[in-house]
Motif scaffolding. Sequence first.
Motif, PDB file in Angstrom:
ATOM      1  N   GLY A 194       0.945  -1.113  -0.161  1.00  0.00           N
ATOM      2  CA  GLY A 194      -0.021   0.013   0.058  1.00  0.00           C
ATOM      3  C   GLY A 194       0.752   1.363   0.036  1.00  0.00           C
ATOM      4  N   ALA A 195       1.761   1.221  -0.760  1.00  0.00           N
ATOM      5  CA  ALA A 195       2.846   2.449  -0.850  1.00  0.00           C
ATOM      6  C   ALA A 195       3.146   2.582  -2.163  1.00  0.00           C
ATOM      7  CB  ALA A 195       4.104   2.274   0.219  1.00  0.00           C
ATOM      8  N   MET A 196       3.517   4.027  -2.468  1.00  0.00           N
ATOM      9  CA  MET A 196       4.103   4.289  -3.907  1.00  0.00           C
ATOM     10  C   MET A 196       5.604   4.256  -3.609  1.00  0.00           C
ATOM     11  SD  MET A 196       1.607   4.963  -6.039  1.00  0.00           S
ATOM     12  CE  MET A 196       2.271   6.558  -7.051  1.00  0.00           C
ATOM     13  N   SER A 197       6.396   3.933  -4.681  1.00  0.00           N
ATOM     14  CA  SER A 197       7.792   3.873  -4.540  1.00  0.00           C
ATOM     15  C   SER A 197       8.510   4.189  -5.575  1.00  0.00           C
ATOM     16  CB  SER A 197       7.954   2.369  -4.405  1.00  0.00           C
ATOM     17  OG  SER A 197       7.889   1.459  -5.387  1.00  0.00           O
ATOM     18  N   PHE A 198       9.633   4.891  -5.455  1.00  0.00           N
ATOM     19  CA  PHE A 198      10.757   5.067  -6.542  1.00  0.00           C
ATOM     20  C   PHE A 198      12.200   4.879  -5.718  1.00  0.00           C
ATOM     21  CE2 PHE A 198      10.046   8.623  -3.395  1.00  0.00           C
ATOM     22  CZ  PHE A 198      11.168   9.275  -3.175  1.00  0.00           C
ATOM     23  N   ILE A 199      13.012   4.924  -6.973  1.00  0.00           N
ATOM     24  CA  ILE A 199      14.393   4.703  -6.693  1.00  0.00           C
ATOM     25  C   ILE A 199      15.353   5.613  -7.073  1.00  0.00           C
ATOM     26  CG2 ILE A 199      16.309   3.008  -7.317  1.00  0.00           C
ATOM     27  CD1 ILE A 199      13.869   0.912  -8.034  1.00  0.00           C
ATOM     28  N   VAL A 200      16.154   5.970  -6.290  1.00  0.00           N
ATOM     29  CA  VAL A 200      17.204   7.110  -6.683  1.00  0.00           C
ATOM     30  C   VAL A 200      18.535   6.715  -6.171  1.00  0.00           C
ATOM     31  CG1 VAL A 200      18.182   9.369  -6.196  1.00  0.00           C
ATOM     32  CG2 VAL A 200      15.670   9.043  -6.328  1.00  0.00           C
ATOM     33  N   ASN A 201      19.392   6.246  -7.021  1.00  0.00           N
ATOM     34  CA  ASN A 201      20.613   5.989  -6.716  1.00  0.00           C
ATOM     35  C   ASN A 201      20.833   4.540  -5.823  1.00  0.00           C
ATOM     36  OD1 ASN A 201      23.580   6.228  -6.753  1.00  0.00           O
ATOM     37  ND2 ASN A 201      23.688   7.258  -4.744  1.00  0.00           N
ATOM     38  N   ALA A 202      19.841   3.868  -6.331  1.00  0.00           N
ATOM     39  CA  ALA A 202      19.920   2.230  -5.801  1.00  0.00           C
ATOM     40  C   ALA A 202      19.320   2.331  -4.274  1.00  0.00           C
ATOM     41  CB  ALA A 202      21.241   1.445  -5.749  1.00  0.00           C
ATOM     42  N   VAL A 203      18.847   3.390  -3.967  1.00  0.00           N
ATOM     43  CA  VAL A 203      18.081   3.461  -2.758  1.00  0.00           C
ATOM     44  C   VAL A 203      16.537   3.479  -3.069  1.00  0.00           C
ATOM     45  CG1 VAL A 203      17.333   4.553  -0.494  1.00  0.00           C
ATOM     46  CG2 VAL A 203      19.826   4.867  -1.440  1.00  0.00           C
ATOM     47  N   GLU A 204      15.645   2.557  -2.279  1.00  0.00           N
ATOM     48  CA  GLU A 204      14.427   2.373  -2.635  1.00  0.00           C
ATOM     49  C   GLU A 204      13.646   3.405  -1.641  1.00  0.00           C
ATOM     50  OE1 GLU A 204      11.133  -1.039  -4.284  1.00  0.00           O
ATOM     51  OE2 GLU A 204      12.948  -1.600  -2.851  1.00  0.00           O
ATOM     52  N   TYR A 205      12.638   4.101  -2.119  1.00  0.00           N
ATOM     53  CA  TYR A 205      11.843   4.978  -1.223  1.00  0.00           C
ATOM     54  C   TYR A 205      10.402   4.453  -1.389  1.00  0.00           C
ATOM     55  CZ  TYR A 205      16.055   7.807  -1.031  1.00  0.00           C
ATOM     56  OH  TYR A 205      17.187   8.515  -0.926  1.00  0.00           O
ATOM     57  N   PHE A 206       9.692   4.671  -0.097  1.00  0.00           N
ATOM     58  CA  PHE A 206       8.342   4.423  -0.006  1.00  0.00           C
ATOM     59  C   PHE A 206       7.513   5.356   0.478  1.00  0.00           C
ATOM     60  CE2 PHE A 206      10.955   0.435   0.245  1.00  0.00           C
ATOM     61  CZ  PHE A 206      10.402  -0.533  -0.631  1.00  0.00           C
ATOM     62  N   ALA A 251      40.717   7.453 -19.293  1.00  0.00           N
ATOM     63  CA  ALA A 251      40.376   6.629 -18.100  1.00  0.00           C
ATOM     64  C   ALA A 251      39.132   7.200 -17.494  1.00  0.00           C
ATOM     65  CB  ALA A 251      41.516   6.529 -17.250  1.00  0.00           C
ATOM     66  N   LYS A 252      38.922   8.466 -17.409  1.00  0.00           N
ATOM     67  CA  LYS A 252      37.613   9.057 -16.600  1.00  0.00           C
ATOM     68  C   LYS A 252      36.470   8.542 -17.320  1.00  0.00           C
ATOM     69  CE  LYS A 252      35.931  13.530 -14.948  1.00  0.00           C
ATOM     70  NZ  LYS A 252      36.023  15.074 -14.955  1.00  0.00           N
ATOM     71  N   VAL A 253      36.660   8.677 -18.725  1.00  0.00           N
ATOM     72  CA  VAL A 253      35.319   8.229 -19.484  1.00  0.00           C
ATOM     73  C   VAL A 253      34.880   6.732 -18.976  1.00  0.00           C
ATOM     74  CG1 VAL A 253      34.156   7.600 -21.666  1.00  0.00           C
ATOM     75  CG2 VAL A 253      35.378   9.920 -21.313  1.00  0.00           C
ATOM     76  N   ILE A 254      35.816   5.936 -18.895  1.00  0.00           N
ATOM     77  CA  ILE A 254      35.660   4.410 -18.762  1.00  0.00           C
ATOM     78  C   ILE A 254      35.091   4.348 -17.162  1.00  0.00           C
ATOM     79  CG2 ILE A 254      36.994   2.117 -18.348  1.00  0.00           C
ATOM     80  CD1 ILE A 254      36.875   3.064 -21.140  1.00  0.00           C
ATOM     81  N   GLU A 255      35.719   5.152 -16.486  1.00  0.00           N
ATOM     82  CA  GLU A 255      35.150   4.850 -14.930  1.00  0.00           C
ATOM     83  C   GLU A 255      33.787   5.412 -15.082  1.00  0.00           C
ATOM     84  OE1 GLU A 255      36.621   3.844 -12.129  1.00  0.00           O
ATOM     85  OE2 GLU A 255      37.898   3.192 -13.556  1.00  0.00           O
ATOM     86  N   ILE A 256      33.377   6.469 -15.966  1.00  0.00           N
ATOM     87  CA  ILE A 256      31.960   6.747 -15.888  1.00  0.00           C
ATOM     88  C   ILE A 256      30.959   5.704 -16.349  1.00  0.00           C
ATOM     89  CG2 ILE A 256      30.177   8.167 -17.043  1.00  0.00           C
ATOM     90  CD1 ILE A 256      32.580  10.503 -16.961  1.00  0.00           C
ATOM     91  N   GLU A 257      31.491   5.058 -17.301  1.00  0.00           N
ATOM     92  CA  GLU A 257      30.823   3.982 -18.070  1.00  0.00           C
ATOM     93  C   GLU A 257      30.451   2.748 -17.083  1.00  0.00           C
ATOM     94  OE1 GLU A 257      29.163   4.037 -20.878  1.00  0.00           O
ATOM     95  OE2 GLU A 257      29.992   6.258 -20.986  1.00  0.00           O
ATOM     96  N   LYS A 258      31.651   2.643 -16.254  1.00  0.00           N
ATOM     97  CA  LYS A 258      31.506   1.335 -15.409  1.00  0.00           C
ATOM     98  C   LYS A 258      30.578   1.716 -14.338  1.00  0.00           C
ATOM     99  CE  LYS A 258      36.356  -0.605 -15.789  1.00  0.00           C
ATOM    100  NZ  LYS A 258      37.730  -0.540 -14.973  1.00  0.00           N
ATOM    101  N   LYS A 259      30.578   3.041 -13.700  1.00  0.00           N
ATOM    102  CA  LYS A 259      29.605   3.323 -12.646  1.00  0.00           C
ATOM    103  C   LYS A 259      28.076   3.289 -13.350  1.00  0.00           C
ATOM    104  CE  LYS A 259      28.508   6.960  -9.528  1.00  0.00           C
ATOM    105  NZ  LYS A 259      27.257   6.716  -9.441  1.00  0.00           N
ATOM    106  N   LYS A 260      27.887   3.683 -14.546  1.00  0.00           N
ATOM    107  CA  LYS A 260      26.628   3.501 -15.315  1.00  0.00           C
ATOM    108  C   LYS A 260      26.128   1.906 -15.311  1.00  0.00           C
ATOM    109  CE  LYS A 260      26.768   7.324 -18.467  1.00  0.00           C
ATOM    110  NZ  LYS A 260      26.773   7.668 -20.275  1.00  0.00           N
TER     111      LYS A 260
END
Length: 279
Positions: A194-206, A251-260
């Motif tokens: 009975g809750a609406m939910s959403f996700i931000v940065n892998a944290v689930e909110y209700f 290297a910075k671009v590769i790190e960004i893609e890995k984080k994605k």
Amino acid sequence: MEVADIEQPEYARLATEVFHARLNNTMEALDEQFKQYRISEALMTVYTLFRDEFSSWYLEMVKPAYQQPIDKKTFDSTVALFEKLMQLLHPFMPFLTEEIWQLLVDRTDEESIMVSVMHKPDSYDANLLAKFEQVKEVIVAVRNIRKQKNIAFKEALEMNYKAKEDNYDTSFDCVVAKMCNLKEITVANGEMTGAMSFIVNAVEYFIPLGDLVDVEEELKKMEEELKYTKGFLISVQKKMSNERFVNNAPAKVIEIEKKKMADAEAKIKVLEDRIASMK
């Protein structure tokens, strides 16, 4: 507006700290744009800072409750910040900014914004700005739920969250609570029905709403989001499996893609668990 000698609220202190960081970050960008004579870009940079960050976010975060006074520390900080904004805007709107600058505080006849000392960018916490961008996402998501369910802002809500211990920072909870009118923010215990939910940065909110939640509609939205996220993950994986891209990209671009990839994988896991719990 009444200004009182009262203690500065934590949400106002945080708002001021964040905007100081944003201002210095923007001033750095402006310096580069002026050096390269990118005047149109510089104008849009100042405009966006003024409209989005100062007017839409900062002022709303620091303003006191209805008919309540504002503390003197926050008021003085806001005037000082506004002065700096007038200086940034002055090259584009000289007459208007001069008039406003003269009215902000008492000036002598010899003082003019044209010859005032332009402040140089100070050091700032880039992580604080990144963290606040996530806070914005949470605030917007809660407000969207209110809008979807036609819940008046004056009605206080609760918010629960599920996160790994090191993936949730409570430091901005007071800001989120003020901006969303939440009476409490707590860890979710057990299944949140009975809750609406959403996700931000892998944290689930209700947001518990009881009978106001349409479970079938909520499932449909999450399944659509899951499909999109899986497609996004596949596109990033294809890019990372391209040896030519991996060998030639900075290297910075590769790190960004890995984080994605990591963020998408975490989001998929949260969505799959949530969908399974609602079926």
